[in-house]
Design a protein around this motif. Sequence first.
Motif, mmCIF file in Angstrom:
data_model
loop_
_atom_site.group_PDB
_atom_site.id
_atom_site.type_symbol
_atom_site.label_atom_id
_atom_site.label_comp_id
_atom_site.label_asym_id
_atom_site.label_seq_id
_atom_site.Cartn_x
_atom_site.Cartn_y
_atom_site.Cartn_z
ATOM 1 N N ARG A 142 48.869 83.341 67.312
ATOM 2 C CA ARG A 142 48.189 84.272 68.216
ATOM 3 C C ARG A 142 48.900 85.622 68.246
ATOM 4 O O ARG A 142 48.247 86.674 68.261
ATOM 5 C CB ARG A 142 48.121 83.678 69.627
ATOM 6 C CG ARG A 142 47.171 82.487 69.748
ATOM 7 C CD ARG A 142 46.908 82.142 71.206
ATOM 8 N NE ARG A 142 48.118 81.691 71.890
ATOM 9 C CZ ARG A 142 48.513 80.431 71.944
ATOM 10 N NH1 ARG A 142 47.802 79.479 71.356
ATOM 11 N NH2 ARG A 142 49.612 80.089 72.606
ATOM 12 N N ASP A 192 51.083 77.588 67.234
ATOM 13 C CA ASP A 192 49.864 78.230 67.714
ATOM 14 C C ASP A 192 50.182 79.572 68.380
ATOM 15 O O ASP A 192 49.457 80.555 68.198
ATOM 16 C CB ASP A 192 49.149 77.313 68.713
ATOM 17 C CG ASP A 192 48.487 76.130 68.036
ATOM 18 O OD1 ASP A 192 48.354 76.151 66.795
ATOM 19 O OD2 ASP A 192 48.113 75.169 68.741
ATOM 20 N N CYS A 229 36.092 83.513 69.998
ATOM 21 C CA CYS A 229 37.315 82.728 69.829
ATOM 22 C C CYS A 229 38.529 83.526 70.283
ATOM 23 O O CYS A 229 38.694 84.698 69.909
ATOM 24 C CB CYS A 229 37.458 82.329 68.355
ATOM 25 S SG CYS A 229 39.025 81.532 67.959
ATOM 26 N N CYS A 269 40.933 76.618 64.920
ATOM 27 C CA CYS A 269 41.603 77.732 65.592
ATOM 28 C C CYS A 269 42.453 77.264 66.777
ATOM 29 O O CYS A 269 43.437 77.903 67.128
ATOM 30 C CB CYS A 269 40.567 78.751 66.067
ATOM 31 S SG CYS A 269 39.812 79.674 64.704
ATOM 32 N N LEU A 294 41.480 83.246 69.276
ATOM 33 C CA LEU A 294 42.375 83.546 68.157
ATOM 34 C C LEU A 294 41.799 84.612 67.238
ATOM 35 O O LEU A 294 42.519 85.493 66.776
ATOM 36 C CB LEU A 294 42.659 82.280 67.351
ATOM 37 C CG LEU A 294 43.522 82.465 66.090
ATOM 38 C CD1 LEU A 294 44.943 82.867 66.479
ATOM 39 C CD2 LEU A 294 43.538 81.191 65.253
ATOM 40 N N ALA A 307 42.051 77.416 69.972
ATOM 41 C CA ALA A 307 42.219 78.524 70.917
ATOM 42 C C ALA A 307 41.159 78.439 72.007
ATOM 43 O O ALA A 307 40.171 77.716 71.881
ATOM 44 C CB ALA A 307 42.114 79.868 70.185
ATOM 45 N N HIS A 308 41.389 79.190 73.077
ATOM 46 C CA HIS A 308 40.397 79.255 74.143
ATOM 47 C C HIS A 308 39.170 80.019 73.660
ATOM 48 O O HIS A 308 39.183 80.658 72.613
ATOM 49 C CB HIS A 308 40.992 79.949 75.369
ATOM 50 C CG HIS A 308 41.280 81.404 75.146
ATOM 51 N ND1 HIS A 308 42.436 81.858 74.526
ATOM 52 C CD2 HIS A 308 40.558 82.518 75.441
ATOM 53 C CE1 HIS A 308 42.419 83.172 74.453
ATOM 54 N NE2 HIS A 308 41.292 83.604 74.997
#
Length: 234
Positions: free
Chosen positions: A29, A25, A111, A96, A113, A98-99
Motif C-alpha cells: 500500500r 500488504d 479498490c 489485492c 490498493l 484491500a478495503h
Amino acid sequence: MLTDEQKRTRAETRHRTAALRAEEDALRREAKRCEWHEEDMFLTREQAAAGELCRGCGLEVIDGLGSWPPLMHLSPEQRIEHDAAETRYKQLHPDCRAHRWSIDGSRTTHCGLCCPPVPFSRSQLDAVAKILDGHVRRDEELDIWALDLTCGHRVEHNVHHTQRYWVGSTTHCPECSMTRGIVTSERNVEAADRKKELEQRRAADVTKAEREVAKAEKAAAAAREKLAALKAGQ
C-alpha cells in the motif's frame, strides 16, 4: 497430543506468519501511494464530479446511479446488476486484499490498493474538524502498550484506556525506519497506574513547594527583623 511447548511454538508461528503477511500488504500500500503521487494519479473532487475516470481502474468515480439499497431490499433487477458488479470487481482485484471505497450516491466500488481516493468534501472536513475540535490529550488516561515486531525490535505506543485490546496489525519501526508487522502486543502500564503515579508525583511536588515557601518566608522574616534593627539603630 501436543505438549504445552509445542502449542506455544505453533501459536508463535501463526502470529509471526500473520504479522509478516500484514507487513507485506502494508508495504504494498505504501508503494502504491508513492506511485500515485509520482504519477499524479489523484483526482480532485471537481474532476470526479465532472465524470473523469479513476486513474487506477478506469471506472467512474461518481456514476450518478445513487447508492445501493440494503441487500435484502434489492429488486430482482438490482440483484442481477449488483452481482454483475461484484463479479467484475473480483476479476479486476483478485488478490489485492484491500478495503473497498465508493462515493455516496454512486454504485461503483473502488479498490483501496489500486484506486487513489478522492479528497473529502467540505462538509466531511467540517464534520471531522468538529469531532477533533477541543480534544485535549491527558496522559493519565493513556495506557502504554509494548509491541514486538517482525524485525525483532520492540516499540511502545500510548492509547486511551478504553481500548482493551490492541487494534492494528502493523506499525512504524523507528529503528528500521519502515513499517513492520506486529507479532505480539502487551499492555505494560495501565492508565490507572499512570494516574496514581501522577498523583503521587504531584503530591511530592506540592510538598517540595510548601517546604520552599516556608523556607522563603523564614528568610523573609529574618530579613525584616534585620532591617527593623538597622532602622532602630539609626
